[in-house]
Design a protein around this motif. Sequence first.
Motif, PDB file in Angstrom:
ATOM      1  N   LYS A  97      31.591  23.828  68.063  1.00 57.11           N
ATOM      2  CA  LYS A  97      30.635  24.426  69.009  1.00 57.11           C
ATOM      3  C   LYS A  97      29.273  24.589  68.349  1.00 57.11           C
ATOM      4  CE  LYS A  97      34.188  27.111  71.472  1.00 57.11           C
ATOM      5  NZ  LYS A  97      35.348  26.626  70.682  1.00 57.11           N
ATOM      6  N   ALA A  98      28.254  24.677  69.184  1.00 53.01           N
ATOM      7  CA  ALA A  98      26.881  24.847  68.698  1.00 53.01           C
ATOM      8  C   ALA A  98      26.772  26.112  67.847  1.00 53.01           C
ATOM      9  CB  ALA A  98      25.916  24.922  69.877  1.00 53.01           C
ATOM     10  N   GLY A  99      26.061  25.994  66.742  1.00 59.84           N
ATOM     11  CA  GLY A  99      25.799  27.143  65.878  1.00 59.84           C
ATOM     12  C   GLY A  99      26.896  27.462  64.886  1.00 59.84           C
ATOM     13  N   GLN A 100      28.031  26.777  64.966  1.00 59.77           N
ATOM     14  CA  GLN A 100      29.130  27.072  64.058  1.00 59.77           C
ATOM     15  C   GLN A 100      28.887  26.492  62.663  1.00 59.77           C
ATOM     16  OE1 GLN A 100      32.746  25.567  65.967  1.00 59.77           O
ATOM     17  NE2 GLN A 100      33.368  27.655  66.418  1.00 59.77           N
ATOM     18  N   MET A 101      29.569  27.081  61.682  1.00 61.34           N
ATOM     19  CA  MET A 101      29.734  26.438  60.390  1.00 61.34           C
ATOM     20  C   MET A 101      31.181  25.975  60.294  1.00 61.34           C
ATOM     21  SD  MET A 101      29.576  27.848  56.438  1.00 61.34           S
ATOM     22  CE  MET A 101      27.783  27.926  56.332  1.00 61.34           C
ATOM     23  N   ILE A 102      31.386  24.695  60.060  1.00 60.74           N
ATOM     24  CA  ILE A 102      32.733  24.191  59.832  1.00 60.74           C
ATOM     25  C   ILE A 102      32.845  23.738  58.383  1.00 60.74           C
ATOM     26  CG2 ILE A 102      32.947  23.470  62.236  1.00 60.74           C
ATOM     27  CD1 ILE A 102      32.694  20.546  61.212  1.00 60.74           C
ATOM     28  N   PHE A 103      34.053  23.770  57.844  1.00 56.50           N
ATOM     29  CA  PHE A 103      34.294  23.280  56.490  1.00 56.50           C
ATOM     30  C   PHE A 103      35.253  22.098  56.599  1.00 56.50           C
ATOM     31  CE2 PHE A 103      33.715  24.570  51.996  1.00 56.50           C
ATOM     32  CZ  PHE A 103      34.430  23.555  51.398  1.00 56.50           C
ATOM     33  N   LEU A 104      34.828  20.955  56.077  1.00 55.09           N
ATOM     34  CA  LEU A 104      35.652  19.755  56.093  1.00 55.09           C
ATOM     35  C   LEU A 104      36.270  19.530  54.717  1.00 55.09           C
ATOM     36  CD1 LEU A 104      33.595  17.162  58.190  1.00 55.09           C
ATOM     37  CD2 LEU A 104      35.461  18.653  58.927  1.00 55.09           C
ATOM     38  N   ASP A 105      37.600  19.474  54.682  1.00 57.11           N
ATOM     39  CA  ASP A 105      38.334  19.124  53.476  1.00 57.11           C
ATOM     40  C   ASP A 105      38.063  17.664  53.130  1.00 57.11           C
ATOM     41  OD1 ASP A 105      40.095  19.358  51.372  1.00 57.11           O
ATOM     42  OD2 ASP A 105      41.801  19.971  52.602  1.00 57.11           O
TER      43      ASP A 105
END
Length: 251
Positions: free
Chosen positions: A89-97
């Motif tokens: 979603k907009a504005g999120q921080m995601i962490f990709l392994d």
Amino acid sequence: MLTTQRKSLILDILRRDGQVIAKRVAEEFSLSEDTIRRDLREMAGEGLLRRVHGGALPVSPDLPDLSARRAVASETKQRLGARAAAMVKAGQMIFLDGGTTTAEIARRLPRDIAFTVATHSPTIAAELEHHPTAEVILTGGRLYKHSMVATGAAAMSAIAQLRPDVFFLGVTAAHPVHGLSTGDFEEAAIKRHIARCSVETYVMLTEDKLDRASPCPVLGIGDVSGMVIPEGIGEERLAPYRALNGAILEA
């Protein structure tokens, strides 16, 4: 009881209990322990289980390096990547392994909303070189070349400064009893640390990773927010996972 029937029941026990104890199974089937041990040897030769003293454990998956894994189940990984990317979603921080499935997430991230991608994998960061709206944070540390991810104290310290909304986790194996696991101790520790720092964790699983166990535990099946798996896996096989985690998303 026919040999094929015994072997099928042995696999059921292995999936249910996470191990097979030859003496106990022999008593349950009213057969000699030698008969069960012979079955286990044959099944190990067929790649169905891993023989240990007194019984058997789930198969430990092979651990080819990143370049070798890129060609494995690529279409399935693309579907998993698209399903996961649609969650952002907009504005999120995601962490990709690190890994080939998470690389497919990176390639399919939305390009019409702004968000932040954190990763400890330089290859994942490179996938986002030309992404128009993604802010990229690359954490450093000691490079584990097999998976192309940063590990160690420096990586853990940098990750601790982040609070991702979603962590997309990659593992080498999943089992109802043994949980989610991988082949390297330091990499497993980093994965657990990222999950602790994140609001939610979703694990990406191709079918070949189910009902297997690698040497280094990461998290239990019930410790993640959900599992993203390929569609078409039989409900009987998924039932033990659904009992531990109701959020199973199919792609």
